[in-house]
Structure formats: C-alpha cells, structure tokens
Design an enzyme around this catalytic site. Structure first.
Site, PDB file in Angstrom:
ATOM      1  N   ARG A   1     -25.898 136.881  43.494  1.00  0.00           N
ATOM      2  CA  ARG A   1     -27.378 136.641  44.135  1.00  0.00           C
ATOM      3  C   ARG A   1     -27.459 137.043  45.326  1.00  0.00           C
ATOM      4  NH1 ARG A   1     -30.049 133.023  40.374  1.00  0.00           N
ATOM      5  NH2 ARG A   1     -28.800 131.401  39.466  1.00  0.00           N
TER       6      ARG A   1
ATOM      7  N   PHE B   1     -29.985 144.194  31.904  1.00  0.00           N
ATOM      8  CA  PHE B   1     -29.878 143.167  32.684  1.00  0.00           C
ATOM      9  C   PHE B   1     -29.476 143.511  34.117  1.00  0.00           C
ATOM     10  CE2 PHE B   1     -27.523 139.510  34.051  1.00  0.00           C
ATOM     11  CZ  PHE B   1     -28.604 138.612  33.753  1.00  0.00           C
TER      12      PHE B   1
ATOM     13  N   ASP C   1     -39.454 138.770  32.165  1.00  0.00           N
ATOM     14  CA  ASP C   1     -38.830 139.363  31.001  1.00  0.00           C
ATOM     15  C   ASP C   1     -39.849 139.040  29.808  1.00  0.00           C
ATOM     16  OD1 ASP C   1     -37.237 140.513  29.191  1.00  0.00           O
ATOM     17  OD2 ASP C   1     -35.276 139.479  29.970  1.00  0.00           O
TER      18      ASP C   1
ATOM     19  N   GLU D   1     -41.864 134.911  41.706  1.00  0.00           N
ATOM     20  CA  GLU D   1     -40.756 134.831  40.832  1.00  0.00           C
ATOM     21  C   GLU D   1     -39.696 136.123  41.152  1.00  0.00           C
ATOM     22  OE1 GLU D   1     -38.928 134.008  38.320  1.00  0.00           O
ATOM     23  OE2 GLU D   1     -40.290 133.084  36.888  1.00  0.00           O
TER      24      GLU D   1
HETATM   25  P1  XMP Z   1     -38.499 135.185  30.988  1.00  0.00           P
HETATM   26  O1  XMP Z   1     -37.858 135.908  29.660  1.00  0.00           O
HETATM   27  O2  XMP Z   1     -38.662 133.828  30.757  1.00  0.00           O
HETATM   28  O3  XMP Z   1     -37.415 135.424  31.857  1.00  0.00           O
HETATM   29  O4  XMP Z   1     -39.431 136.071  31.200  1.00  0.00           O
HETATM   30  C1  XMP Z   1     -37.614 135.049  33.192  1.00  0.00           C
HETATM   31  C2  XMP Z   1     -36.119 134.486  33.815  1.00  0.00           C
HETATM   32  O5  XMP Z   1     -35.082 134.872  33.189  1.00  0.00           O
HETATM   33  C3  XMP Z   1     -34.206 135.618  33.924  1.00  0.00           C
HETATM   34  N1  XMP Z   1     -33.963 137.175  33.783  1.00  0.00           N
HETATM   35  C4  XMP Z   1     -33.018 137.663  34.330  1.00  0.00           C
HETATM   36  N2  XMP Z   1     -31.880 137.179  35.240  1.00  0.00           N
HETATM   37  N3  XMP Z   1     -31.161 139.500  35.405  1.00  0.00           N
HETATM   38  C5  XMP Z   1     -31.148 138.023  35.732  1.00  0.00           C
HETATM   39  O6  XMP Z   1     -30.224 137.967  36.576  1.00  0.00           O
HETATM   40  C6  XMP Z   1     -32.189 140.024  34.572  1.00  0.00           C
HETATM   41  O7  XMP Z   1     -32.246 141.105  34.064  1.00  0.00           O
HETATM   42  C7  XMP Z   1     -33.017 138.906  33.957  1.00  0.00           C
HETATM   43  N4  XMP Z   1     -33.987 138.945  33.006  1.00  0.00           N
HETATM   44  C8  XMP Z   1     -34.610 137.649  32.958  1.00  0.00           C
HETATM   45  C9  XMP Z   1     -34.589 135.175  35.376  1.00  0.00           C
HETATM   46  O8  XMP Z   1     -33.972 133.833  35.776  1.00  0.00           O
HETATM   47  C10 XMP Z   1     -36.255 135.091  35.089  1.00  0.00           C
HETATM   48  O9  XMP Z   1     -36.527 134.049  36.147  1.00  0.00           O
HETATM   49 MG    MG Z   2     -30.684 133.567  36.164  1.00  0.00          MG
END
Ligand code: XMP
Ligand code: MG
Length: 179
Positions: free
Chosen positions: A164, A151, A102, A98
């Site tokens: 990216r 972020f 988050d 991954e």
């Molecule tokens: P969760 O909340 O499901 O998040 O644990 C995982 C996915 O959310 C995106 N994510 C981010 N993408 N900057 C990003 O570009 C960030 O700070 C960020 N925080 C979460 C990411 O796609 C991840 O797989």
């Molecule tokens: Mg994303």
C-alpha cells in the site's frame, strides 16, 4: 518492494498530475455544496490525502471500511461493512473517494447504503477504473486512470495487505503470487 514489481503503470508524477486535475474539477463542482467526503478504507487513503489537498472547498471528511477481498486477487462477491461513517448524511452532498472500481459491487453497496440514509446527492471519484471488470452497472463521475484488467498494487492498493505504501501503481511479478 520495487523488486516485486513487474512494471509501473502510473508513476508518482502521473498520480500527482491526476490529483491536481481532479482537484480542480472537484473544486469547481463542489464550490457551494459543503460535501461530506467519504474515503473508502484502506485503499483510498493515499489518493484521498492527495486529492483533498487540491480541493479548495469547505468539506467534511469521513471514512468507511468495507471489505470484498479476502486476501487474494479475486473479489469474493460479498461485502462486509467493517467500519461505518460517524456522520449524519441525510440531505447532504456526498463525494465517495475510492481506489479502484472493478466489478462495481463495492460501489453499488456503498451507494445503496448512503441512499438508504437519504443522502441528497452522491458523486464518486476513483483513482482507477477497471472498466473491463464490471459486472454491475455503476459509474464513477471522476476518474484518475482507466486501468487494464490486471491486478494492481501500490499507492493504497494491496496484495495481502502489503504494497500500500508504494508511491506508484504497478503490476506484481507473477512469482510473488506463487511464493
Ligand atoms: P469491486 O469488484 O467491488 O472492487 O468493484 C472494488 C474493491 O476491490 C479491490 N480491488 C483491487 N485491489 N488491486 C487491489 O489491490 C486490484 O487490482 C483490485 N481490483 C479490485 C479494491 O479494494 C476495491 O475497493
Ligand atoms: Mg484490497
């Protein structure tokens, strides 16, 4: 792109060192496991490429694409399966790669999906762990960096599908969001 970045959190060099460190551990831990490595699109692509080069093990590679963000900087809470893996994972050892964990929702979704298909073992390697953001109790087994609750973009991570391809991870200037 560099002009849009307020500060760099992890440089190209920091990331290369982390990939080496994790690759060593993974080589050790997966030596006799013939894992299927499942890279989570799109964010984990750069990290996956760098980590698997440091893993001296027989491994298959597959990809899954799930979306929880819909363009902004806040998770929507809903996970869509955009592209499924092609491998039969029943009885197999799985390593999920991954970009960032988050809230934990995406990882929970993935683990539940792979468990429902009878994976033998599921381990998780993430470049970034945003522990403060966690709403669901899931843990990564291998972590590149613990990241503050901001972020971040770069090295696979996007804001509205851009940034990216930055070779480092950084925080965007607030002006970028308000444009
Ligand atoms: P969760 O909340 O499901 O998040 O644990 C995982 C996915 O959310 C995106 N994510 C981010 N993408 N900057 C990003 O570009 C960030 O700070 C960020 N925080 C979460 C990411 O796609 C991840 O797989
Ligand atoms: Mg994303």
């Amino acid at each position: 792109m560099d002009n849009d970045i307020e500060r760099i959190l992890y440089s190209r060099d920091d990331i290369a060192k982390a990939a080496k460190r994790l690759g060593k551990q993974l080589t050790n831990d997966f030596q006799d496991k013939r894992p299927i490595i499942i890279s989570v699109l799109k964010g984990a692509i750069l990290f996956t490429v760098d980590v698997i080069k440091e893993m001296d093990v027989y491994a298959e590679i597959d990809f899954i694409d799930v979306a929880s963000y819909h363009g902004g900087t806040q998770s929507s809470g809903e996970i869509d399966l955009v592209r499924d893996i092609g491998s039969d994972i029943a009885g197999r050892n799985i390593l999920i790669i991954e970009d960032i964990i988050d809230t934990g929702r995406t990882l929970k979704y993935l683990i539940d999906l792979l468990k429902s298909r009878n994976a033998a073992e599921i381990k998780v390697c993430t470049l970034l762990d945003k522990e403060e953001g966690r709403l669901i109790d899931v843990k990564a087994d291998y972590v590149g960096f613990s990241v503050p609750n901001e972020f971040v973009v770069g090295y696979g991570l996007d804001y509205q599908e851009l940034y990216r391809n930055l070779p480092y991870v950084g925080v965007l200037k607030p002006s970028v969001y308000t444009n």
